[in-house]
Motif scaffolding. Sequence first.
Motif, mmCIF file in Angstrom:
data_model
loop_
_atom_site.group_PDB
_atom_site.id
_atom_site.type_symbol
_atom_site.label_atom_id
_atom_site.label_comp_id
_atom_site.label_asym_id
_atom_site.label_seq_id
_atom_site.Cartn_x
_atom_site.Cartn_y
_atom_site.Cartn_z
ATOM 1 N N MET A 60 0.731 -1.157 -0.020
ATOM 2 C CA MET A 60 0.053 -0.039 -0.002
ATOM 3 C C MET A 60 0.874 1.215 0.043
ATOM 4 O O MET A 60 0.387 2.304 -0.478
ATOM 5 C CB MET A 60 -0.778 -0.055 1.285
ATOM 6 C CG MET A 60 -2.142 -0.646 0.802
ATOM 7 S SD MET A 60 -2.941 -0.050 -0.382
ATOM 8 C CE MET A 60 -4.604 -0.570 -0.263
ATOM 9 N N LYS A 61 1.838 1.041 0.594
ATOM 10 C CA LYS A 61 3.116 2.384 0.352
ATOM 11 C C LYS A 61 3.274 3.036 -0.821
ATOM 12 O O LYS A 61 3.030 4.032 -1.221
ATOM 13 C CB LYS A 61 4.277 2.032 1.423
ATOM 14 C CG LYS A 61 5.139 3.197 1.342
ATOM 15 C CD LYS A 61 6.467 2.761 2.240
ATOM 16 C CE LYS A 61 7.278 4.158 2.211
ATOM 17 N NZ LYS A 61 8.729 4.051 2.051
ATOM 18 N N ASP A 62 3.415 1.867 -1.763
ATOM 19 C CA ASP A 62 3.901 2.173 -3.206
ATOM 20 C C ASP A 62 2.605 2.935 -3.878
ATOM 21 O O ASP A 62 2.706 3.836 -4.535
ATOM 22 C CB ASP A 62 4.166 0.982 -3.813
ATOM 23 C CG ASP A 62 5.532 0.398 -3.544
ATOM 24 O OD1 ASP A 62 6.261 0.856 -3.097
ATOM 25 O OD2 ASP A 62 5.821 -0.968 -3.849
ATOM 26 N N LEU A 63 1.582 2.734 -3.479
ATOM 27 C CA LEU A 63 0.197 3.507 -4.011
ATOM 28 C C LEU A 63 0.203 4.667 -3.487
ATOM 29 O O LEU A 63 -0.350 5.504 -4.164
ATOM 30 C CB LEU A 63 -0.926 2.490 -3.624
ATOM 31 C CG LEU A 63 -2.515 2.910 -4.475
ATOM 32 C CD1 LEU A 63 -2.394 3.172 -5.593
ATOM 33 C CD2 LEU A 63 -3.652 2.039 -3.702
ATOM 34 N N GLY A 64 0.555 4.771 -2.295
ATOM 35 C CA GLY A 64 0.411 6.117 -1.422
ATOM 36 C C GLY A 64 1.323 7.016 -2.345
ATOM 37 O O GLY A 64 1.298 8.103 -2.437
ATOM 38 N N ASP A 65 2.684 6.459 -2.320
ATOM 39 C CA ASP A 65 3.723 7.268 -3.072
ATOM 40 C C ASP A 65 3.299 7.662 -4.482
ATOM 41 O O ASP A 65 3.440 8.833 -5.080
ATOM 42 C CB ASP A 65 4.916 6.317 -3.165
ATOM 43 C CG ASP A 65 5.585 6.247 -1.737
ATOM 44 O OD1 ASP A 65 5.400 7.154 -1.051
ATOM 45 O OD2 ASP A 65 6.564 5.537 -1.658
ATOM 46 N N LEU A 66 2.658 6.742 -5.091
ATOM 47 C CA LEU A 66 2.148 6.914 -6.630
ATOM 48 C C LEU A 66 1.262 8.039 -6.576
ATOM 49 O O LEU A 66 1.111 9.087 -7.506
ATOM 50 C CB LEU A 66 1.581 5.687 -7.191
ATOM 51 C CG LEU A 66 1.153 5.901 -8.550
ATOM 52 C CD1 LEU A 66 2.321 6.268 -9.675
ATOM 53 C CD2 LEU A 66 0.359 4.371 -9.195
ATOM 54 N N MET A 67 0.182 8.001 -5.575
ATOM 55 C CA MET A 67 -0.904 9.147 -5.709
ATOM 56 C C MET A 67 -0.197 10.336 -5.266
ATOM 57 O O MET A 67 -0.784 11.494 -5.792
ATOM 58 C CB MET A 67 -1.884 8.792 -4.422
ATOM 59 C CG MET A 67 -2.759 7.461 -4.873
ATOM 60 S SD MET A 67 -3.452 7.369 -6.410
ATOM 61 C CE MET A 67 -4.845 8.704 -5.919
#
Length: 103
Positions: free
Chosen positions: A1-8
């Motif tokens: 989920m951290k990667d998704l947050g960074d992407l956002m």
Amino acid sequence: MKDLGDLMKKAQKMKTELDRVQGELAAREVEASAGGGMVSARVTGGQEVVSISIDPQVIDPDDREMLEDLVRAAINEALRKSREMMQEEMAKITGGLPIPNMF
């Protein structure tokens, strides 16, 4: 989920930067001419015609069509240059990635 947050976060940062650049480009102007410079048009990055200049030598009441063609050609070329300017600046932000509905 951290990667998704960074992407956002990156996407939001890119959107903010795109909005900023679009605002700046809307204030920039390009100029194009037709008929060897007899008719010129200035257009903003926001695709708005700012001015049209017509050399008095081109104004011939008996040949209105030629003047109309020159005005149209100058405006179309200025609009093309404006779109090109916007695409070049946006490509710097997006890394050349095409973003739909940008223009």
